[in-house]
Write a protein that holds these residues in place. Structure first.
Motif, PDB file in Angstrom:
ATOM      1  N   GLU A   2      29.183  49.509  24.471  1.00  0.00           N
ATOM      2  CA  GLU A   2      29.350  49.628  25.528  1.00  0.00           C
ATOM      3  C   GLU A   2      30.363  48.494  26.113  1.00  0.00           C
ATOM      4  OE1 GLU A   2      28.732  52.095  28.107  1.00  0.00           O
ATOM      5  OE2 GLU A   2      28.461  53.285  26.419  1.00  0.00           O
ATOM      6  N   SER A   4      31.527  46.408  29.669  1.00  0.00           N
ATOM      7  CA  SER A   4      31.421  46.367  30.952  1.00  0.00           C
ATOM      8  C   SER A   4      32.649  46.661  31.930  1.00  0.00           C
ATOM      9  CB  SER A   4      30.883  44.865  31.310  1.00  0.00           C
ATOM     10  OG  SER A   4      32.207  43.976  31.315  1.00  0.00           O
ATOM     11  N   GLU A   5      32.500  47.045  33.054  1.00  0.00           N
ATOM     12  CA  GLU A   5      33.683  47.140  33.923  1.00  0.00           C
ATOM     13  C   GLU A   5      34.574  46.101  34.176  1.00  0.00           C
ATOM     14  OE1 GLU A   5      33.420  48.717  38.176  1.00  0.00           O
ATOM     15  OE2 GLU A   5      31.318  49.630  37.398  1.00  0.00           O
ATOM     16  N   LYS A   6      34.288  44.978  34.041  1.00  0.00           N
ATOM     17  CA  LYS A   6      35.298  43.722  33.943  1.00  0.00           C
ATOM     18  C   LYS A   6      36.184  43.862  32.626  1.00  0.00           C
ATOM     19  CE  LYS A   6      36.148  39.200  34.832  1.00  0.00           C
ATOM     20  NZ  LYS A   6      37.302  38.978  35.948  1.00  0.00           N
ATOM     21  N   GLU A   7      35.159  44.206  31.378  1.00  0.00           N
ATOM     22  CA  GLU A   7      35.998  44.132  30.193  1.00  0.00           C
ATOM     23  C   GLU A   7      36.804  45.325  29.905  1.00  0.00           C
ATOM     24  OE1 GLU A   7      32.350  42.255  27.286  1.00  0.00           O
ATOM     25  OE2 GLU A   7      32.161  44.324  27.823  1.00  0.00           O
ATOM     26  N   LEU A   8      36.516  46.218  30.680  1.00  0.00           N
ATOM     27  CA  LEU A   8      37.383  47.488  30.750  1.00  0.00           C
ATOM     28  C   LEU A   8      38.670  47.337  31.407  1.00  0.00           C
ATOM     29  CD1 LEU A   8      34.906  50.383  31.138  1.00  0.00           C
ATOM     30  CD2 LEU A   8      36.482  50.276  29.045  1.00  0.00           C
ATOM     31  N   SER A   9      38.408  46.605  32.573  1.00  0.00           N
ATOM     32  CA  SER A   9      39.685  46.313  33.692  1.00  0.00           C
ATOM     33  C   SER A   9      40.596  45.229  32.535  1.00  0.00           C
ATOM     34  CB  SER A   9      39.144  45.505  34.587  1.00  0.00           C
ATOM     35  OG  SER A   9      40.260  45.075  35.592  1.00  0.00           O
ATOM     36  N   GLN A  12      42.342  47.284  30.064  1.00  0.00           N
ATOM     37  CA  GLN A  12      43.448  48.223  30.839  1.00  0.00           C
ATOM     38  C   GLN A  12      44.617  47.136  31.208  1.00  0.00           C
ATOM     39  OE1 GLN A  12      43.206  51.671  31.151  1.00  0.00           O
ATOM     40  NE2 GLN A  12      45.385  51.356  31.559  1.00  0.00           N
TER      41      GLN A  12
END
Length: 60
Positions: A2, A4-9, A12
């Motif tokens: 999984e 984190s939102e920061k990593e996904l950002s 992206q």
């Protein structure tokens, strides 16, 4: 795994940057009159497309 939102950002952002580079180098190739330069620009676009694909496949 999984992310984190920061990593996904960050991922992206990387995808967006690679996509932009592909578009830019293809545009430069399309506007080039010199076949050698045109091929170099297409090769660079392909390299960045490979980066994009590698990053994207990491998400799957």
């Amino acid at each position: 795994m999984e992310l984190s939102e920061k990593e996904l950002s960050v991922v992206q952002d990387l995808l967006n940057e690679e996509e932009l580079l592909v578009k830019k180098f293809k545009m430069l190739a399309n506007h080039s009159q010199d076949e050698t330069v045109k091929q170099q620009m297409l090769d660079i676009a392909d390299k960045h497309q490979g980066h994009f694909n590698a990053i994207y496949s990491y998400l799957n």
